[in-house]
Design a protein around this motif. Structure first.
Motif, mmCIF file in Angstrom:
data_model
loop_
_atom_site.group_PDB
_atom_site.id
_atom_site.type_symbol
_atom_site.label_atom_id
_atom_site.label_comp_id
_atom_site.label_asym_id
_atom_site.label_seq_id
_atom_site.Cartn_x
_atom_site.Cartn_y
_atom_site.Cartn_z
ATOM 1 N N PHE A 152 0.833 -1.191 0.000
ATOM 2 C CA PHE A 152 0.000 0.000 0.000
ATOM 3 C C PHE A 152 0.874 1.250 0.000
ATOM 4 C CE2 PHE A 152 -2.723 -3.254 1.829
ATOM 5 C CZ PHE A 152 -3.947 -3.015 1.221
ATOM 6 N N GLU A 153 0.579 2.165 -0.887
ATOM 7 C CA GLU A 153 1.300 3.432 -0.896
ATOM 8 C C GLU A 153 0.899 4.308 0.284
ATOM 9 O OE1 GLU A 153 0.763 5.214 -4.764
ATOM 10 O OE2 GLU A 153 2.698 4.434 -5.422
ATOM 11 N N SER A 154 -0.358 4.192 0.710
ATOM 12 C CA SER A 154 -0.813 4.952 1.872
ATOM 13 C C SER A 154 -0.550 4.154 3.138
ATOM 14 C CB SER A 154 -2.307 5.275 1.756
ATOM 15 O OG SER A 154 -3.058 4.084 1.591
ATOM 16 N N ASP A 155 -0.495 4.855 4.249
ATOM 17 C CA ASP A 155 -0.171 4.246 5.535
ATOM 18 C C ASP A 155 -1.460 3.760 6.191
ATOM 19 O OD1 ASP A 155 1.159 3.404 7.754
ATOM 20 O OD2 ASP A 155 1.564 5.401 8.555
ATOM 21 N N ILE A 156 -1.848 2.494 5.940
ATOM 22 C CA ILE A 156 -3.121 1.992 6.456
ATOM 23 C C ILE A 156 -3.027 1.549 7.906
ATOM 24 C CG2 ILE A 156 -3.857 1.287 4.150
ATOM 25 C CD1 ILE A 156 -3.364 -1.601 4.960
ATOM 26 N N GLY A 181 4.197 -5.093 -6.744
ATOM 27 C CA GLY A 181 3.568 -3.862 -7.188
ATOM 28 C C GLY A 181 3.078 -3.014 -6.040
ATOM 29 N N PHE A 182 2.349 -1.946 -6.392
ATOM 30 C CA PHE A 182 1.823 -0.988 -5.423
ATOM 31 C C PHE A 182 0.309 -0.920 -5.550
ATOM 32 C CE2 PHE A 182 6.047 0.325 -6.691
ATOM 33 C CZ PHE A 182 6.666 0.656 -5.495
ATOM 34 N N ILE A 183 -0.350 -0.642 -4.443
ATOM 35 C CA ILE A 183 -1.759 -0.280 -4.455
ATOM 36 C C ILE A 183 -1.829 1.209 -4.153
ATOM 37 C CG2 ILE A 183 -4.032 -0.630 -3.430
ATOM 38 C CD1 ILE A 183 -3.185 -3.455 -2.722
ATOM 39 N N THR A 184 -2.292 1.985 -5.106
ATOM 40 C CA THR A 184 -2.321 3.428 -4.946
ATOM 41 C C THR A 184 -3.431 3.839 -3.984
ATOM 42 O OG1 THR A 184 -3.865 3.818 -6.770
ATOM 43 C CG2 THR A 184 -1.528 3.630 -7.328
ATOM 44 N N ARG A 185 -3.431 5.126 -3.642
ATOM 45 C CA ARG A 185 -4.477 5.656 -2.765
ATOM 46 C C ARG A 185 -5.864 5.526 -3.399
ATOM 47 N NH1 ARG A 185 -2.402 8.817 1.382
ATOM 48 N NH2 ARG A 185 -0.143 9.214 1.239
ATOM 49 N N ARG A 190 -0.331 -0.956 -9.481
ATOM 50 C CA ARG A 190 0.756 -0.584 -10.387
ATOM 51 C C ARG A 190 1.922 -1.539 -10.138
ATOM 52 N NH1 ARG A 190 4.502 3.351 -9.180
ATOM 53 N NH2 ARG A 190 3.105 4.185 -7.591
ATOM 54 N N TYR A 191 2.325 -2.256 -11.164
ATOM 55 C CA TYR A 191 3.373 -3.268 -11.020
ATOM 56 C C TYR A 191 4.761 -2.626 -11.007
ATOM 57 C CZ TYR A 191 0.073 -7.079 -11.614
ATOM 58 O OH TYR A 191 -0.961 -7.960 -11.437
ATOM 59 N N SER A 192 5.649 -3.226 -10.240
ATOM 60 C CA SER A 192 7.043 -2.798 -10.200
ATOM 61 C C SER A 192 7.923 -3.987 -10.578
ATOM 62 C CB SER A 192 7.422 -2.291 -8.803
ATOM 63 O OG SER A 192 7.273 -3.315 -7.844
ATOM 64 N N GLY A 193 9.176 -3.722 -10.872
ATOM 65 C CA GLY A 193 10.037 -4.792 -11.358
ATOM 66 C C GLY A 193 10.389 -5.834 -10.309
ATOM 67 N N ARG A 194 10.884 -5.386 -9.147
ATOM 68 C CA ARG A 194 11.388 -6.325 -8.145
ATOM 69 C C ARG A 194 10.836 -5.964 -6.775
ATOM 70 N NH1 ARG A 194 15.304 -9.165 -10.788
ATOM 71 N NH2 ARG A 194 16.321 -8.123 -12.572
ATOM 72 N N ALA A 195 11.234 -6.759 -5.774
ATOM 73 C CA ALA A 195 10.737 -6.546 -4.422
ATOM 74 C C ALA A 195 11.104 -5.177 -3.892
ATOM 75 C CB ALA A 195 11.285 -7.629 -3.487
ATOM 76 N N SER A 196 12.203 -4.600 -4.373
ATOM 77 C CA SER A 196 12.643 -3.283 -3.940
ATOM 78 C C SER A 196 11.737 -2.165 -4.449
ATOM 79 C CB SER A 196 14.074 -3.025 -4.420
ATOM 80 O OG SER A 196 14.122 -3.034 -5.839
ATOM 81 N N GLY A 197 10.890 -2.479 -5.404
ATOM 82 C CA GLY A 197 10.065 -1.453 -6.031
ATOM 83 C C GLY A 197 10.763 -0.758 -7.170
ATOM 84 N N THR A 198 11.984 -1.186 -7.471
ATOM 85 C CA THR A 198 12.776 -0.625 -8.567
ATOM 86 C C THR A 198 13.264 -1.776 -9.439
ATOM 87 O OG1 THR A 198 14.925 -0.756 -7.454
ATOM 88 C CG2 THR A 198 13.547 1.164 -6.967
#
Length: 407
Positions: A152-156, A181-185, A190-198
């Motif tokens: 989650f991009e937001s702090d749940i 990947g990320f879950i936006t607000r 949104r998918y990312s390449g690796r566990a690092s998000g980069t």
């Protein structure tokens, strides 16, 4: 799609059961009978008062859950040992005793779902890289299951210093594919390449080399007791070098333009600002009369609340800690943690790491490693915590140090 049966481990009041039209029957396992007694459930749902890790009924199509975020330090030893042994008997992996509660719950979820089942859990994202969950990750890879982890991009969970994620493990798929990947607000994925998000791999964990290694900051047993301000030092008549020595418990207030900690900068940045910066020398077998008077004046309830102190023969006598050549913050928000060349010989305490070099190491090598740390992009190779906070583990720091010392 309708799932025949759903299991919810650590179900609380069974709120996941209120999602309509996606399951035939819901079973929630909750240890707290008060939550079960007050729950309002749909007709095709039930809550059972039981320990989720002792639950043996299996064959569920889906296992959902939001397990408790309890680090291994907070787990009851007997409960943890029984749970880990039960997992092994049921064909699961041999988890470390340092595995946090949610790792144990996630493993149980895999064991209680059928061969083509699905597991969906709201858990900290850190499980994808931390050594404490390595056995679980290897178990999943050995079975070839597909894994999708969306943070989650937001702090749940604002009271928990970790990044929450939805982790989905598809046991029906045998491709062994891991997606991140990320879950936006707005709720979009949104998918990312690796566990690092980069596009970069997460830093591996490496033991330190005697040539150059990172060490954790000293944990003497309560900074309120063992670390003093200049005013407190003077009040108790404690002498520099005899009763106290310089230490650093945080680099947060240090400007990034500062690169060396010498006597002048230590006085300006720590002593004159009233920061806790004097570590009492109770590592010595015979404290001075002044220091012993200070120690005798610490009330027993104050030191006994620290397990470290309570378990010592002499509650105040900690083991000596080496003087590191470099000081490195463990947490940061930009590309890299703050670091300093430790010319004054301050002791690293708490969240500040020390970097040790062999005694004969040339100053030029120390400077080269320091400059390498100042240029290294840690942020691209770490799993982020909450609120933009990043933290490098000491064994990950050792991976970077090994790269720098060889270059």
């Amino acid at each position: 799609m309708i799932f025949e049966s759903v299991l919810d481990l650590g179900a609380g009041d069974g709120r996941f059961s209120h999602v309509k039209g996606i399951y035939g029957h819901y079973t929630g396992i909750e240890r707290d009978s008060k939550k079960v007694d007050t729950a309002q459930l749909p007709p095709n749902a039930r809550l059972v008062v039981a320990d989720a890790l002792a639950w043996k009924e299996g064959g569920f199509a889906v296992c959902v859950g939001n397990p408790p975020y309890i680090r291994h330090h907070g787990l009851d030893n007997d409960w943890r040992n029984v749970a880990l042994e039960s997992i092994v008997r049921d064909g699961g992996p041999q988890l470390k005793k340092t595995a946090n509660a949610f790792v144990i719950f996630l493993t149980q979820a895999l064991l209680r779902t059928r061969a083509d089942g699905l597991v969906a859990q709201v858990i900290p994202y850190e499980w994808v890289s931390r050594p404490s969950a390595s056995e679980l990750r290897e178990y999943i890879r050995a079975n070839g299951w597909d894994v999708s982890v969306f943070r989650f991009e937001s702090d749940i969970f604002p009271t928990v210093l970790t990044t929450a994620s939805i982790t989905i493990i598809d046991k029906a798929s045998q491709h062994g594919e891991w997606k991140f990947g990320f879950i936006t607000r707005e709720g979009e994925i949104r998918y990312s390449g690796r566990a690092s998000g980069t596009s970069s791999h997460v830093l591996s964990y490496k033991n330190g080399d005697p040539t150059c290694k990172g060490i954790r900051g000293l944990s003497p047993g309560g900074q309120d007791i063992f670390v003093l301000t200049e005013e407190e030092r003077l009040f108790h008549s404690l002498r520099k070098g005899v009763d106290v020595r310089p230490c650093v418990v945080s680099l947060r207030a240090i400007d990034e333009t500062v690169d060396r900690l010498d006597k002048k900068s230590f006085d300006k940045l720590f002593v004159q600002r009233g920061a806790k910066c004097w570590l009492i020398r109770s590592d010595k077998p015979r404290p001075s009369l002044q220091l012993q008077r200070y120690l005798d004046g610490v009330p027993e309830p104050s030191w006994r609340r620290y397990t470290t102190c309570a378990n010592r023969r002499l509650w105040w006598q900690y083991k000596p800690h080496p003087k590191p050549g470099l000081l490195v913050a463990s947490g940061f928000t930009g590309k890299r943690p703050k670091s300093l060349v430790n010319e004054i010989g301050a002791i690293a305490v708490g969240s500040v790491y020390g970097v040790l070099f062999e005694p004969a190491t040339e100053a030029a090598i120390v400077q080269r490693v320091f400059e390498g740390l100042r240029a290294y992009d840690f942020g691209r190779r770490l799993v982020h915590h909450s609120n933009g906070l990043k933290k490098v583990e000491v064994r990950q720091l050792n991976t970077v140090l090994a790269e720098l010392i060889l270059n």
